[in-house]
Motif scaffolding. Sequence first.
Motif: not given
Length: 288
Positions: A248-276
């Motif tokens: 169930a958690v794997n399905k939740a993680i998959t949808t987070m990446y598919q709908d762009g939520t994961a990318a948004k959170l990564l950019k929010q928290w780590f974009g300002p320090v330039g981490l790729q």
Amino acid sequence: MLAWTGASTRALARRSGAACAALALLAAGGCAVAGADGDSVARKDELVIGMSPDKPGLGMRTGSTYSGFDVDVAREIAKRLGVPAGKVAFRPVTSATREKMLRAHDVDMVIASYSVTPERKTQVTFAGPYYVAHQDILVRRSDTSIKNVRDLKGKRLCDVPGSVSFPRVTRERGVAAVSVKADTYGECLTKLQSGALDAVSTDDLILAGMAAQSAKDGGAPLRIVNAPISDEPYGVGLARDDVDGCEAVNKAITTMYQDGTAAKLLKQWFGPVGLQVTTTVPQFEGCD
């Protein structure tokens, strides 16, 4: 499985919840938390999630409030499992207590930069990973002597009990760094800023959060060496053999990446320090 399987199961869950509420002492002993009745997180109406309280950018506790990438990932997973925000509680964990708290059913799951390792997989079930970080090195910006892991020889390196990061440098890579003990990575940051140690080597997301926190606090400027020495798959720790919860958690993680939520959170928290960062779905470990 993301939902209850039928009306009878719902009724049983409600009766179990009522019994827990009526028996306060039993509830305090674990009725309301993970796996005390052998239940899967896939069928929970409430979740208690183990969270780091002192990792800037990942899990930080201020008063009773938690913030960070891991915190937002935890909330998203809970939501996608059908658990309302008001039924999600966080409980602090450390590198040394994560397995113990899962086994004791003090938490339903752990989302706390929890790297999946073969040894840990013998004690808990891992869903995910929800991100694959890389172990790197954080130093004061003024220190130009450390360019890679070999340069840590003879250097004072932070050593947090329960973390695999220090042993990876000293045992796996055979680098004779000097251990400087710290209970948490928050303490590592304080020691690095004060000059009590020369470097911190752990996951790059943790290091990025520490560098950002130091800049925010007006502390000594820090830099990530950008010499990764390992992959660190961040898993969601679950009670041993909770295969339904893992799927169930794997399905939740998959949808987070598919709908762009994961990318948004990564950019929010780590974009300002330039981490790729990587914004594609990680390869899952498997739930067996």
